[in-house]
Scaffold this motif. Structure first.
Motif, PDB file in Angstrom:
ATOM      1  N   ARG A  10       0.801  -1.229   0.000  1.00 55.85           N
ATOM      2  CA  ARG A  10       0.000   0.000   0.000  1.00 55.85           C
ATOM      3  C   ARG A  10       0.829   1.271   0.000  1.00 55.85           C
ATOM      4  N   SER A  11       2.124   1.134   0.058  1.00 56.11           N
ATOM      5  CA  SER A  11       2.982   2.321   0.083  1.00 56.11           C
ATOM      6  C   SER A  11       3.000   2.962  -1.303  1.00 56.11           C
ATOM      7  N   SER A  12       2.622   4.248  -1.362  1.00 61.04           N
ATOM      8  CA  SER A  12       2.562   4.852  -2.690  1.00 61.04           C
ATOM      9  C   SER A  12       3.948   5.152  -3.246  1.00 61.04           C
ATOM     10  N   ALA A  13       4.930   5.375  -2.370  1.00 62.97           N
ATOM     11  CA  ALA A  13       6.296   5.572  -2.880  1.00 62.97           C
ATOM     12  C   ALA A  13       6.818   4.250  -3.465  1.00 62.97           C
ATOM     13  N   SER A  14       6.423   3.117  -2.859  1.00 60.29           N
ATOM     14  CA  SER A  14       6.790   1.810  -3.422  1.00 60.29           C
ATOM     15  C   SER A  14       6.070   1.591  -4.758  1.00 60.29           C
ATOM     16  N   TYR A  15       4.798   1.971  -4.778  1.00 57.96           N
ATOM     17  CA  TYR A  15       3.978   1.832  -5.990  1.00 57.96           C
ATOM     18  C   TYR A  15       4.628   2.607  -7.144  1.00 57.96           C
ATOM     19  N   ARG A  16       5.099   3.830  -6.848  1.00 62.16           N
ATOM     20  CA  ARG A  16       5.808   4.618  -7.887  1.00 62.16           C
ATOM     21  C   ARG A  16       6.994   3.830  -8.439  1.00 62.16           C
ATOM     22  N   THR A  17       7.762   3.249  -7.516  1.00 62.36           N
ATOM     23  CA  THR A  17       8.987   2.558  -7.934  1.00 62.36           C
ATOM     24  C   THR A  17       8.651   1.312  -8.747  1.00 62.36           C
ATOM     25  N   GLU A  39       7.980  -3.559  10.562  1.00 60.83           N
ATOM     26  CA  GLU A  39       9.231  -4.172  10.079  1.00 60.83           C
ATOM     27  C   GLU A  39      10.223  -3.150   9.510  1.00 60.83           C
ATOM     28  N   GLN A  40       9.696  -1.956   9.178  1.00 60.82           N
ATOM     29  CA  GLN A  40      10.591  -0.920   8.628  1.00 60.82           C
ATOM     30  C   GLN A  40      11.624  -0.458   9.657  1.00 60.82           C
ATOM     31  N   PHE A  41      11.333  -0.724  10.956  1.00 55.89           N
ATOM     32  CA  PHE A  41      12.251  -0.269  12.007  1.00 55.89           C
ATOM     33  C   PHE A  41      13.183  -1.383  12.487  1.00 55.89           C
ATOM     34  N   GLU A  42      13.068  -2.565  11.884  1.00 53.06           N
ATOM     35  CA  GLU A  42      13.969  -3.641  12.293  1.00 53.06           C
ATOM     36  C   GLU A  42      15.386  -3.327  11.818  1.00 53.06           C
ATOM     37  N   GLN A  51      16.172   5.866   7.280  1.00 53.78           N
ATOM     38  CA  GLN A  51      14.947   6.596   7.609  1.00 53.78           C
ATOM     39  C   GLN A  51      13.836   5.650   8.073  1.00 53.78           C
ATOM     40  N   GLY A  52      14.033   4.344   7.904  1.00 50.06           N
ATOM     41  CA  GLY A  52      12.975   3.398   8.270  1.00 50.06           C
ATOM     42  C   GLY A  52      11.776   3.538   7.352  1.00 50.06           C
ATOM     43  N   LEU A  53      12.045   3.715   6.070  1.00 52.20           N
ATOM     44  CA  LEU A  53      10.975   3.888   5.087  1.00 52.20           C
ATOM     45  C   LEU A  53      11.138   2.877   3.954  1.00 52.20           C
ATOM     46  N   VAL A  54      10.083   2.689   3.212  1.00 46.81           N
ATOM     47  CA  VAL A  54      10.163   1.984   1.930  1.00 46.81           C
ATOM     48  C   VAL A  54       9.789   2.997   0.851  1.00 46.81           C
ATOM     49  N   PRO A  55      10.264   2.805  -0.372  1.00 51.52           N
ATOM     50  CA  PRO A  55      11.028   1.688  -0.876  1.00 51.52           C
ATOM     51  C   PRO A  55      12.539   1.862  -0.677  1.00 51.52           C
ATOM     52  N   THR A  56      13.202   0.701  -0.771  1.00 53.72           N
ATOM     53  CA  THR A  56      14.656   0.651  -0.933  1.00 53.72           C
ATOM     54  C   THR A  56      14.901  -0.389  -2.012  1.00 53.72           C
ATOM     55  N   GLN A  66      14.621   6.444  -1.586  1.00 58.73           N
ATOM     56  CA  GLN A  66      13.949   7.643  -2.120  1.00 58.73           C
ATOM     57  C   GLN A  66      13.474   7.360  -3.545  1.00 58.73           C
ATOM     58  N   SER A  67      12.159   7.240  -3.687  1.00 57.31           N
ATOM     59  CA  SER A  67      11.604   6.805  -4.978  1.00 57.31           C
ATOM     60  C   SER A  67      12.013   7.713  -6.148  1.00 57.31           C
ATOM     61  N   LEU A  68      12.010   9.033  -5.939  1.00 60.46           N
ATOM     62  CA  LEU A  68      12.337   9.896  -7.095  1.00 60.46           C
ATOM     63  C   LEU A  68      13.814   9.768  -7.478  1.00 60.46           C
ATOM     64  N   ALA A  69      14.666   9.561  -6.473  1.00 56.87           N
ATOM     65  CA  ALA A  69      16.091   9.360  -6.777  1.00 56.87           C
ATOM     66  C   ALA A  69      16.265   8.050  -7.561  1.00 56.87           C
ATOM     67  N   THR A 104       2.655  16.955  -1.091  1.00 55.99           N
ATOM     68  CA  THR A 104       1.363  16.353  -0.745  1.00 55.99           C
ATOM     69  C   THR A 104       1.563  15.050   0.024  1.00 55.99           C
ATOM     70  N   HIS A 105       2.272  14.112  -0.590  1.00 53.94           N
ATOM     71  CA  HIS A 105       2.432  12.787   0.022  1.00 53.94           C
ATOM     72  C   HIS A 105       3.069  12.842   1.419  1.00 53.94           C
ATOM     73  N   PRO A 106       4.175  13.604   1.634  1.00 56.64           N
ATOM     74  CA  PRO A 106       4.822  13.532   2.953  1.00 56.64           C
ATOM     75  C   PRO A 106       3.931  14.016   4.093  1.00 56.64           C
ATOM     76  N   LEU A 110       1.040   8.277   6.849  1.00 58.02           N
ATOM     77  CA  LEU A 110       0.315   7.769   8.016  1.00 58.02           C
ATOM     78  C   LEU A 110       0.891   8.275   9.337  1.00 58.02           C
ATOM     79  N   SER A 111       2.241   8.273   9.447  1.00 55.64           N
ATOM     80  CA  SER A 111       2.820   8.661  10.740  1.00 55.64           C
ATOM     81  C   SER A 111       2.486  10.126  11.059  1.00 55.64           C
ATOM     82  N   VAL A 112       2.456  10.984  10.027  1.00 54.11           N
ATOM     83  CA  VAL A 112       2.121  12.400  10.238  1.00 54.11           C
ATOM     84  C   VAL A 112       0.637  12.534  10.596  1.00 54.11           C
TER      85      VAL A 112
HETATM   86  N1  LIG Z   1      10.182  10.425  -0.018  1.00 49.10           N
HETATM   87  C1  LIG Z   1      10.171   9.001   0.197  1.00 49.10           C
HETATM   88  C2  LIG Z   1       8.910   8.645   0.973  1.00 49.10           C
HETATM   89  C3  LIG Z   1       8.951   7.243   1.497  1.00 49.10           C
HETATM   90  C4  LIG Z   1       7.786   6.994   2.429  1.00 49.10           C
HETATM   91  O1  LIG Z   1       7.205   7.936   2.982  1.00 49.10           O
HETATM   92  N2  LIG Z   1       7.455   5.724   2.604  1.00 49.10           N
HETATM   93  C5  LIG Z   1       6.360   5.391   3.498  1.00 49.10           C
HETATM   94  C6  LIG Z   1       5.326   4.539   2.778  1.00 49.10           C
HETATM   95  S1  LIG Z   1       4.643   5.408   1.394  1.00 49.10           S
HETATM   96  C7  LIG Z   1       6.896   4.582   4.673  1.00 49.10           C
HETATM   97  O2  LIG Z   1       7.805   3.811   4.507  1.00 49.10           O
HETATM   98  N3  LIG Z   1       6.313   4.776   5.866  1.00 49.10           N
HETATM   99  C8  LIG Z   1       6.698   4.038   7.022  1.00 49.10           C
HETATM  100  C9  LIG Z   1       6.469   4.816   8.276  1.00 49.10           C
HETATM  101  O3  LIG Z   1       6.000   5.958   8.226  1.00 49.10           O
HETATM  102  O4  LIG Z   1       6.772   4.252   9.353  1.00 49.10           O
HETATM  103  C10 LIG Z   1      10.204   8.279  -1.153  1.00 49.10           C
HETATM  104  O5  LIG Z   1       9.735   8.864  -2.125  1.00 49.10           O
HETATM  105  O6  LIG Z   1      10.712   7.155  -1.233  1.00 49.10           O
END
Ligand SMILES: N[C@@H](CCC(=O)N[C@@H](CS)C(=O)NCC(=O)O)C(=O)O
Length: 208
Positions: A10-17, A39-42, A51-56, A66-69, A104-106, A110-112
């Motif tokens: 469901r992660s839209s940054a993952s969906y972009r990638t 699991e992102q914090f493991e 950053q504990g985020l997806v995608p990687t 960072q999806s755009l990178a 918009t997305h950041p 969900l965490s925000v």
């Molecule tokens: N700017 C980052 C955003 C990544 C991001 O925000 N990922 C979200 C899912 S869409 C995430 O991993 N959230 C986990 C959390 O907030 O704990 C990118 O484009 O890759």
């Protein structure tokens, strides 16, 4: 080596990638990082993505986040032209992409949004927050599409980085019962994107 994408359905940054990999014609192995289970914090994932985020992604012997990178890397390594050649046109595509991916997305993450519910004491406020800021971002995106450079897609007649950002944001908006009514250009382009193989193959339901 087949690229390995650490993502969440469901992660839209993952969906972009996933869309970008599909447009690039690259097969990849998807490894699910379950955000709902934390699991992102493991440790293992934090080592990949501090950053504990997806995608990687692991690609060409490197680990990138960072999806755009990642999308620009695919462009720069000749996989797919996500940005036009001409500088002014590149600015336009980046502007559209950034309206979604940076403005918009950041703030609707969900965490925000959850934090808004926590500090106001009403979980419903997190939904109001997301709907308000997604609405503002998409309304601005619609106005930016009012430009002769808009074609079948956001910029011309081939999908670019702007389209790669648009469809996942619409997926997020629909999750909050928002429609694209009143956004005619976005609605038209979304219909085109949904009919495109790379975009439809990347849909979250295929990665649950
Ligand atoms: N700017 C980052 C955003 C990544 C991001 O925000 N990922 C979200 C899912 S869409 C995430 O991993 N959230 C986990 C959390 O907030 O704990 C990118 O484009 O890759």
């Amino acid at each position: 080596m087949t690229p390995v994408l650490y993502d969440y359905w469901r992660s839209s940054a993952s969906y972009r990638t996933r869309i970008a990999l599909g447009l690039s014609g690259l097969e990849f192995d998807a490894v699910r990082i379950d955000l709902s289970a934390g699991e992102q914090f493991e440790t293992e994932h934090m080592r990949r993505n501090p950053q504990g985020l997806v995608p990687t992604i692991e690609i060409d012997g490197h680990v990138f986040s960072q999806s755009l990178a990642i999308i620009e890397y695919l462009d720069e390594t000749g996989r797919y032209p996500f940005l036009p050649i001409e500088p002014q046109q590149r600015v336009r595509v980046r502007t559209l992409a950034y309206v979604i991916a940076m403005e918009t997305h950041p703030i609707c993450n969900l965490s925000v949004a959850h934090h808004v519910g926590e500090i106001t004491g009403d979980p419903e406020h997190s939904i109001d927050w997301m709907v308000r800021f997604m609405g503002k971002g998409l309304a601005a995106f619609e106005r930016l599409l009012d430009d002769p450079a808009t074609g079948r897609f956001c910029h011309g007649d081939k999908p670019t980085m702007a389209d790669v950002c648009l469809l996942p944001q619409i997926y997020n908006a629909r999750r909050r019962d928002m429609t694209t009514e009143g956004l005619p250009q976005i609605s038209r382009i979304v219909a085109e994107l949904e009919a495109n193989d790379a975009f439809s193959a990347a849909h979250p339901n295929n990665f649950r």
